[in-house]
Scaffold this motif. Sequence first.
Motif, mmCIF file in Angstrom:
data_model
loop_
_atom_site.group_PDB
_atom_site.id
_atom_site.type_symbol
_atom_site.label_atom_id
_atom_site.label_comp_id
_atom_site.label_asym_id
_atom_site.label_seq_id
_atom_site.Cartn_x
_atom_site.Cartn_y
_atom_site.Cartn_z
ATOM 1 N N GLY A 71 1.021 -1.331 -0.107
ATOM 2 C CA GLY A 71 0.024 0.026 -0.075
ATOM 3 C C GLY A 71 0.770 1.216 -0.047
ATOM 4 O O GLY A 71 0.659 2.102 -0.673
ATOM 5 N N VAL A 81 -5.251 4.639 -2.236
ATOM 6 C CA VAL A 81 -5.478 3.194 -1.891
ATOM 7 C C VAL A 81 -6.489 3.029 -0.650
ATOM 8 O O VAL A 81 -6.422 3.308 0.306
ATOM 9 N N VAL A 83 -8.335 -0.027 1.487
ATOM 10 C CA VAL A 83 -8.248 -1.524 2.052
ATOM 11 C C VAL A 83 -9.400 -1.972 2.844
ATOM 12 O O VAL A 83 -9.740 -1.218 3.757
ATOM 13 N N ALA A 113 -4.225 7.069 1.686
ATOM 14 C CA ALA A 113 -4.970 5.506 1.955
ATOM 15 C C ALA A 113 -5.971 5.723 2.803
ATOM 16 O O ALA A 113 -6.085 6.560 3.696
#
Lengths: 330, 330
Positions: A71, A81, A83, A113
């Motif tokens: 990541g 990104v 998750v 992220a």
Amino acid sequence: MTDTDDLAARIRQGERRALARAITLVESGRADHRARALDLLDALPPSDDTLRIGLSGTPGVGKSTFIESFGLMLTGMGKRVAVLAVDPSSARSGGSILGDKTRMERLSRDARAFIRPSPSQSELGGVARRTREVAQLCAAAGFDIVLIETVGVGQSETQVAKMTDLFLLLLAPAGGDELQGVKRGIMEIADIILVNKADGELRSQAMRTCADYAGALRLLRKRPQDPNGYPKAITVSALEAAGLEQAWTDIAALAEARRDSGWLARARADQAVHWFEEEVRQALLGRLRREPLKGTMAALADRVARGETPPAVAAQELLSVMLGAGEAPK
Amino acid sequence: MTDTDDLAARIRQGERRALARAITLVESGRADHRARALDLLDALPPSDDTLRIGLSGTPGVGKSTFIESFGLMLTGMGKRVAVLAVDPSSARSGGSILGDKTRMERLSRDARAFIRPSPSQSELGGVARRTREVAQLCAAAGFDIVLIETVGVGQSETQVAKMTDLFLLLLAPAGGDELQGVKRGIMEIADIILVNKADGELRSQAMRTCADYAGALRLLRKRPQDPNGYPKAITVSALEAAGLEQAWTDIAALAEARRDSGWLARARADQAVHWFEEEVRQALLGRLRREPLKGTMAALADRVARGETPPAVAAQELLSVMLGAGEAPK
């Protein structure tokens, strides 16, 4: 502008608090929340640009370390990104929710992220359906990559494979005998096998394991939609952040080929239909657990329990009440 | 007197051809057959007197030989014995139907025995539901014992346990290490473990295996409804017809205790309710695969595939069509 329109607009602008609020609506069990979640999903059609990657790996293979390293490499490339996780066990244990961010500490502090633990639902189907909707919200919020991980409990890989564009399997180095330890079916799903821990003392063992799996993959039927060489097995070291660029190159090449051939669009359409059918099934069964059918069911169950009516005859009566008189159910 | 009344009367008199015809109706996929089957089941309420025994054992443990020896002993005692099977694999392979009678040749020629292979249905649930109805018909036809065997594929033991009064597990002699080879959950279901092949060279190994399982069973929670000593493990030799009387004594004692305590009646009522709920679920899902809903579903699926409607929103629309306007499905 309605509340929903406003929230949708803020999600499209990538506002994290709006995204988090929308996810809360999607994961909620409340009927009014569910109605708003459906409006929101309707207002935020799935994006073609976001790549959805499935990742499975049993505990101990270094999944968190891999996701963190991988990541961070992707965010370092300027990519955004998200998750997500499909983990039905977290529902039972009351949630490994705290764990998700602490085990990926650096990635969770990265502005590019977004880490979201598994929704807490009592059954895998519920967890998976909501995770797929969360992935749609993340795509609408402009994430380039949505990585959906699963712990490999029961059917969870199959469910994740049905909501992603390609599937990674993370393995630890092991002796050749243990090759069979990989669950049946998972080899059919995996597009790229990553043998982790190719570092230090385990390096040569990781190479051998990788060769073993590469050999096993060659025995499988080639997928016509994919370029030569796929499915493939490569080694990585999440700890030393080695092999991650190669992994990304392989992922991106596969995704591009699937996109160019039109396979990706067809697969996504098929997946959407699958989840539609699943929603219908679950909604129907949900009706039976709520009034007024719940009461009718209880009354019929009493007669069945007393042996007055055979189960199949009572079922036919319930169907008549539920759907009106009509053809006999099979 | 209707056709159904006539058929029911002939079944009650124990007429084998009538029973066979009724079973054909129960197992048929045709709607008119199904309607007649339901009438028939309604006219033949489950008998309290018939003992329904479940039996599981993987291939190679000598299941057919055991059923033949055990069945012949029971018919020799004047009892009427029906042998049914829940084997979803026979549906896929086109039926091991021929096999059932040839592998139990002597029992199949016995006038007091009735052997019926597994119904051929595509899924375990369908096989099990129909087998339970066949067991009800056999009970109405006056069989004292209905033995329902399963090959132990997937969830089939659980299904058989939900339609029987007690459950036998047939095992072959094995080393102590292999004790774990028994599927998780099966130890919870088994009331009596029969270690077969306690003859010739395997005799002492069978005794050891039996002791191992007896030890393992002692670790399980005692079932309050059962007398001391249950669940238990004993050795038998189907080949030499040894230990079969002991097995029957143990079975009969357990059945009597469960009957006297009222547990059996409650368990049978609970089982009936379970199958009622299962019938409802399956009938609902069956509706979706037939017109007019099939067409509506296809049209909505098209919109879902094109990304115009999220799966959950389309599901809500289908539910409205199916059940009329009302509360939003969860």
